[in-house]
Structure formats: C-alpha cells, structure tokens
Write a protein that holds these residues in place. Structure first.
Motif, PDB file in Angstrom:
ATOM      1  N   ASP A  23       0.818  -1.219   0.000  1.00  0.00           N
ATOM      2  CA  ASP A  23       0.000   0.000   0.000  1.00  0.00           C
ATOM      3  C   ASP A  23       0.851   1.267   0.000  1.00  0.00           C
ATOM      4  N   GLY A  24       1.921   1.269  -0.802  1.00  0.00           N
ATOM      5  CA  GLY A  24       2.792   2.435  -0.902  1.00  0.00           C
ATOM      6  C   GLY A  24       3.845   2.518   0.188  1.00  0.00           C
ATOM      7  N   ARG A  25       3.818   1.619   1.169  1.00  0.00           N
ATOM      8  CA  ARG A  25       4.810   1.620   2.246  1.00  0.00           C
ATOM      9  C   ARG A  25       5.905   0.589   1.941  1.00  0.00           C
ATOM     10  N   GLY A  60      -4.782  -9.003   4.131  1.00  0.00           N
ATOM     11  CA  GLY A  60      -3.329  -9.027   4.150  1.00  0.00           C
ATOM     12  C   GLY A  60      -2.721  -7.635   4.108  1.00  0.00           C
ATOM     13  N   SER A  61      -1.659  -7.441   4.879  1.00  0.00           N
ATOM     14  CA  SER A  61      -0.932  -6.175   4.876  1.00  0.00           C
ATOM     15  C   SER A  61       0.415  -6.377   5.547  1.00  0.00           C
ATOM     16  N   ASP A  62       1.286  -5.358   5.443  1.00  0.00           N
ATOM     17  CA  ASP A  62       2.558  -5.424   6.148  1.00  0.00           C
ATOM     18  C   ASP A  62       2.346  -5.426   7.658  1.00  0.00           C
ATOM     19  N   ARG A  63       1.295  -4.757   8.105  1.00  0.00           N
ATOM     20  CA  ARG A  63       1.001  -4.730   9.534  1.00  0.00           C
ATOM     21  C   ARG A  63       0.512  -6.099  10.026  1.00  0.00           C
ATOM     22  N   TYR A  64      -0.118  -6.845   9.151  1.00  0.00           N
ATOM     23  CA  TYR A  64      -0.505  -8.221   9.478  1.00  0.00           C
ATOM     24  C   TYR A  64       0.759  -9.033   9.778  1.00  0.00           C
ATOM     25  N   LEU A  65       1.777  -8.905   8.914  1.00  0.00           N
ATOM     26  CA  LEU A  65       3.035  -9.621   9.132  1.00  0.00           C
ATOM     27  C   LEU A  65       3.720  -9.162  10.409  1.00  0.00           C
ATOM     28  N   GLU A  66       3.689  -7.842  10.666  1.00  0.00           N
ATOM     29  CA  GLU A  66       4.285  -7.330  11.900  1.00  0.00           C
ATOM     30  C   GLU A  66       3.584  -7.897  13.133  1.00  0.00           C
ATOM     31  N   THR A  67       2.278  -8.062  13.031  1.00  0.00           N
ATOM     32  CA  THR A  67       1.530  -8.628  14.153  1.00  0.00           C
ATOM     33  C   THR A  67       1.915 -10.079  14.399  1.00  0.00           C
ATOM     34  N   ILE A  68       2.019 -10.859  13.322  1.00  0.00           N
ATOM     35  CA  ILE A  68       2.427 -12.259  13.459  1.00  0.00           C
ATOM     36  C   ILE A  68       3.776 -12.348  14.155  1.00  0.00           C
ATOM     37  N   TYR A  69       4.766 -11.639  13.609  1.00  0.00           N
ATOM     38  CA  TYR A  69       6.110 -11.735  14.169  1.00  0.00           C
ATOM     39  C   TYR A  69       6.219 -11.029  15.517  1.00  0.00           C
ATOM     40  N   GLY A  70       5.413  -9.994  15.726  1.00  0.00           N
ATOM     41  CA  GLY A  70       5.399  -9.348  17.038  1.00  0.00           C
ATOM     42  C   GLY A  70       4.911 -10.296  18.119  1.00  0.00           C
ATOM     43  N   CYS A  71       3.906 -11.106  17.785  1.00  0.00           N
ATOM     44  CA  CYS A  71       3.440 -12.127  18.730  1.00  0.00           C
ATOM     45  C   CYS A  71       4.556 -13.110  19.050  1.00  0.00           C
ATOM     46  N   TRP A  72       5.230 -13.589  18.021  1.00  0.00           N
ATOM     47  CA  TRP A  72       6.282 -14.581  18.237  1.00  0.00           C
ATOM     48  C   TRP A  72       7.461 -13.969  19.001  1.00  0.00           C
ATOM     49  N   TRP A  73       7.750 -12.696  18.725  1.00  0.00           N
ATOM     50  CA  TRP A  73       8.825 -11.985  19.441  1.00  0.00           C
ATOM     51  C   TRP A  73       8.488 -11.887  20.930  1.00  0.00           C
ATOM     52  N   ARG A  74       7.208 -11.693  21.225  1.00  0.00           N
ATOM     53  CA  ARG A  74       6.748 -11.622  22.611  1.00  0.00           C
ATOM     54  C   ARG A  74       6.638 -13.015  23.236  1.00  0.00           C
TER      55      ARG A  74
END
Length: 517
Positions: A23-25, A60-74
C-alpha cells in the motif's frame, strides 16, 4: 527452531534489503525488525504474556506480518481469524482459546460491537489502519511509544499459532502449531525444492490460512521481500508482478484460472516470475498445461498437505512439470514426500495396503501438529499411534509418489460400487465448456446414493446433460458418470479457495441423521 531467528539473521546479513512492500509503504529489514520489536512491546503493555493468544481479523498487509512476528517476538500465540466467518463463529474461536486482544482493519471493524456482545474473552481491540475511529486505538500510535522489547526466543515446542479449521461440519477445531512445526515444514520444503535466496514474493492468498502463514515463514527464512496485497484481484496481481519484479507466488487453481483469463494478461511483462506454486485443491491438467505454455519462464511446483501438517508433506517438483518430466508420468500425483516426512497408505485398521491400492493417507514427522486446542478426543483420533490421519483417500505408486483420490468422506457408494468424486471431476474438467465443477453423493431411493454434479460453465458457453453424459462415458465407467446435474453461476468457496462441498450437500441431506446411504 524459533521463528524469529530469521529476523535476527536478516538484520545481521542484509539490513538494507527491502523486507515489506504494501500500500505504498516500504520497509527495509533495518526498519521492519524494530517495528516488530515494538509490536511485542505494545502487546506487553496490554498485559499479553508469553503463551497468551492474540487475534487478528484483517486482510493481508505489512502490519498483518508485523503482528504475526510481534506475537512470536513476545512469545505469544497468533490466532489468525477466518475473514469469511460470521461474528458468532469468530466469537467462538476467540472464546475457545481465550483470545483477549484482537487487531482489526477497516474491512471488519463493523463487526467489533457484535463481537463484544458475543465474546466473553475479548477485552482489547486495536485498529490496524490509519483512520482509527474515536473509540479505538490506532496501530501506529499504539506502537509509536512502545519499547523495543527483547526477543523472548521461544522454545521449539512452544505454540506459535492456533488456526481454526473444520468449521463447515460442526464446531471449529483449533489446530495447534508450534515453532518446530512451522519451521520444520519450511525446512522440509526448502530441502525438497531448491529456491534462490532473497526472493521477491507476492502474497495475494489469505494470510489466515496455513499456506499463507507458511509462505511468510519461508520467505523470511530466505531473507526475501514480502509484497503483500489485501486479496486476490487478477488485474492488481498482474500489475504488481510486473511493477515489483515478483519472482514467486502461490496460487490456488481458481486464482490461476482467473489470472490467465484476464483480458490484460498478455499485455503484462511477467518475465520476472520464476516460481509458481499451486495447491489447496485439485488442479485441472488442461489448466496446468495452458499455464505452463503462457508462462514458459516460470517453474511450477505442487504441494500437498493440510493445516495439521504445517502445511505440506509432499511436493511435485518443477522438473516433473517439464516436457521431459511429464514423460515420467507423475504429473497427476501430489508429489514425493518431503525429506523429513514419513507417509503411509493404510486401511481402516491402520495396516499398510499394497502399492497402488487406495487407502487413507497418514503422515508422521516434525511438521505434524501438536493437536487440537481443548479437544483431546479429536486429537487422539487424528493422531492415532503417532500418525496424523488426514482423512484423504489416496495411493502410493512403486516410486513412492502420492496420488490423492479424494476425501474419504466424499466417497460415493452407489449400488455397492465406490466412486471417488475427484475422478468424475477430472473427466468433467476436460470439457472446455466447464469452468468449475464439484461432484457429490446425494440420496437415491434405488442406488442408496447417486453421483450428482454441480457445474459452472465457462463464460459464453452452454452445456446440457446429454453432452456431459456422452463426454463422461468416453472417459470413465458408466456407474461413475453423473446421474443428475445442476448448473450454477458459482460454487461456494472457502477463504483458502476450496470448494465447500458440505454446502452443496446440505439441501439434499437436510433432516437426515446420516449424510451417506
């Protein structure tokens, strides 16, 4: 085997490489990984502890991916919600596994009030897009001041995700996948099929599906660029492949057909596309041959699996799709087992059946799920004797290649004869007038069950029952040919692109205690 390991390696080895495009990001790994760490910090701020479940209801979005990996990071567990479900079904999944925090985008924010009424577990909602309603916290402001949390470095047996499946036939089952499960599935595929490092990969399939999540993991392990679309639109997919130089993607057969049929297909430069993976439902051989002809620079591969297998246990390699490879006669197979997967074909007593004989496909290996959340009896039934019982009927040839015949429960018994719907569907799909079809068993006073076909004709084409019957009788035995046919404009589909045969059967078996005769 912890899934955030690939992010640490990318930071060390290729920090300036583009990690996400959406989305341009655009974010490099040097920018993206700290954002993941702040998502983990923001989750901690909401009281999310290691092992807690976090839901996401979004396209789907980049923030969706950040959420997935943010959960795993936590050290938390992601619960990616099926976007096709009703609020009641979603609330069930939230409550079943105790999901207290939910991230939602603008497409589904209208469900939040109803989910609040239905769910006892839901307490916090974060809004993923930039235009946050006054009563919800926006994603960017949520993570802006959050600390960059240290990676919790999850253990290999720790849960990474709970993916709900089987909602069409009763209460959904939460498939528990560990870090080891998802990592092993990725390594097994990489060992079976060599792929380039640092690929540019496109996601247009739903990320709540295991195939989408597993693709994300694999591209991260290969330190690639994730190009994410909110959904599948053939025109947008074609534009994105050309603009971003997309090298690989995954498509279900329905998507592939829509792509090839798009009027602007030939106007796009798709020469960057090197690898095209397909799966999730049977591929029409005529469609596959057509795709390989118009995309000569792409290597095709097929995978077979299910959510419980994180996600696959076999792959049909690119070589078997070449002219030389097709002469080996394996194109109709579901491929050869992954190096870390054991596969057997068994009878109802779990005894191996002879080579070439149809039985149930069962599998064992590190990719097999940990079980179903809070469903010990169904877990024990599925994982009998340490083997995942897929419920798929198939056989293995003398070279060890797997051939999937059908879901065992989809087998039709008519007049004492077994008919596998996939065989009938393959015959129907050889007619150019047929765009899609599904074959089911319906009640019949004489035969117990009869073979019933639901057909969607290709645009501008016409068919009648007589032509279909004549065509099928040239290819398969008479008792296998459809005894009744209905024509529809479309078939009911799941979010993963699979035909919902349960919905097709429902009106025929309504009011009966059994759905087979």
């Amino acid at each position: 085997m912890y899934l955030t390991q690939s992010l640490h390696k990318a930071l060390q080895q290729c920090p300036e490489r583009t990690a996400t495009v959406c989305d341009g990001r655009r974010h490099s790994y040097a920018e993206w990984v700290p954002r993941v760490a702040r998502v983990a910090g923001a989750l901690q701020g909401l009281g999310v502890a290691p092992g807690d479940r976090v839901g996401i209801l979004a396209l789907g979005s980049d923030r969706y991916l950040e959420t997935i990996y943010g959960c795993w990071w936590r050290g938390a567990v992601i619960n990616p919600v099926n976007i096709r479900w009703s609020p009641r079904e979603i609330a069930y999944s939230l409550d079943d596994c105790g999901t207290r925090v939910l991230l939602v985008d603008r497409n589904f924010v209208h469900m939040v009030p109803r989910l609040g009424e239905l769910s006892e577990a839901l307490e916090e909602v974060i809004y993923l897009d930039d235009d946050a309603p006054a009563d919800l916290t926006g994603y960017e402001s949520w993570i802006a001041d959050a600390p960059e949390l240290d990676d919790q470095i999850a253990s290999h047996q720790q849960l990474a995700a709970i993916l709900y499946t089987g909602g069409t036939t009763g209460a959904p089952k939460g498939v528990m996948l560990s870090h080891r499960n998802l990592y092993s599935g990725t390594l097994g595929q990489m060992a079976a099929v060599q792929r380039s490092h640092h690929p540019v990969a496109l996601y247009s399939s739903p990320l709540f599906h295991v195939a989408g999540m597993a693709s994300v993991v694999q591209i991260a392990v290969r330190q690639g660029t994730h190009v994410i679309l909110p959904g599948f639109d053939p025109a947008v997919v074609l534009d994105t492949i050309e603009r971003e130089g997309v090298e690989e993607t995954f498509l279900v057969p329905t998507m592939l057909r829509m792509l090839l049929d798009h009027p602007d297909f030939s106007r796009h430069d798709l020469s960057a596309l090197k690898y095209l993976r397909y799966g999730a439902s049977p591929m029409d051989e005529a469609l596959l041959l057509r795709a390989m002809e118009v995309l000569p620079g792409a290597e095709f591969s097929q995978s077979y699996g299910m959510t419980e297998l994180s996600p696959v246990i076999s792959i049909l390699s690119g070589w078997h799709h070449t002219a030389e490879g097709r002469r080996a006669g394996k194109l109709k197979s579901a491929g050869y087992p992954l190096p870390n997967a054991e596969v057997r074909i068994v009878d109802e007593n779990d005894n191996d059946v002879p080579t070439g004989q149809v039985g149930e496909i069962i599998a064992r290996g590190p990719m097999v799920m940990e079980g179903y959340w809070n469903k010990p009896e169904q877990t024990a039934e599925a994982l009998r004797n340490g083997w995942m019982h897929t419920g798929d009927g198939g056989y293995m040839d003398e070279d060890g290649f797997i051939y999937v015949v059908d879901r065992i429960k989809d087998m039709i018994v008519t007049g004492g004869e077994n008919v596998y719907s996939a065989e009938v569907e393959n015959a129907l799909l050889k007619m150019p007038e047929v765009a899609q079809c599904a074959v089911i068993g319906v009640p019949d006073e004489r035969w117990g069950e009869r073979v019933h076909a639901v057909v969607v004709t290709a645009p501008g084409q016409q068919l009648d029952e007589q032509r279909i019957d004549a065509h099928c009788r040239d290819l398969i035995a008479g008792y296998k040919c459809p005894k009744s046919i209905e024509f529809r404009d479309a078939l009911p589909m799941s979010g993963a692109g699979k035909i919902l045969k349960y919905e097709l059967r429902k009106p025929f078996w309504e009011g009966r205690q059994r759905r087979v005769s």
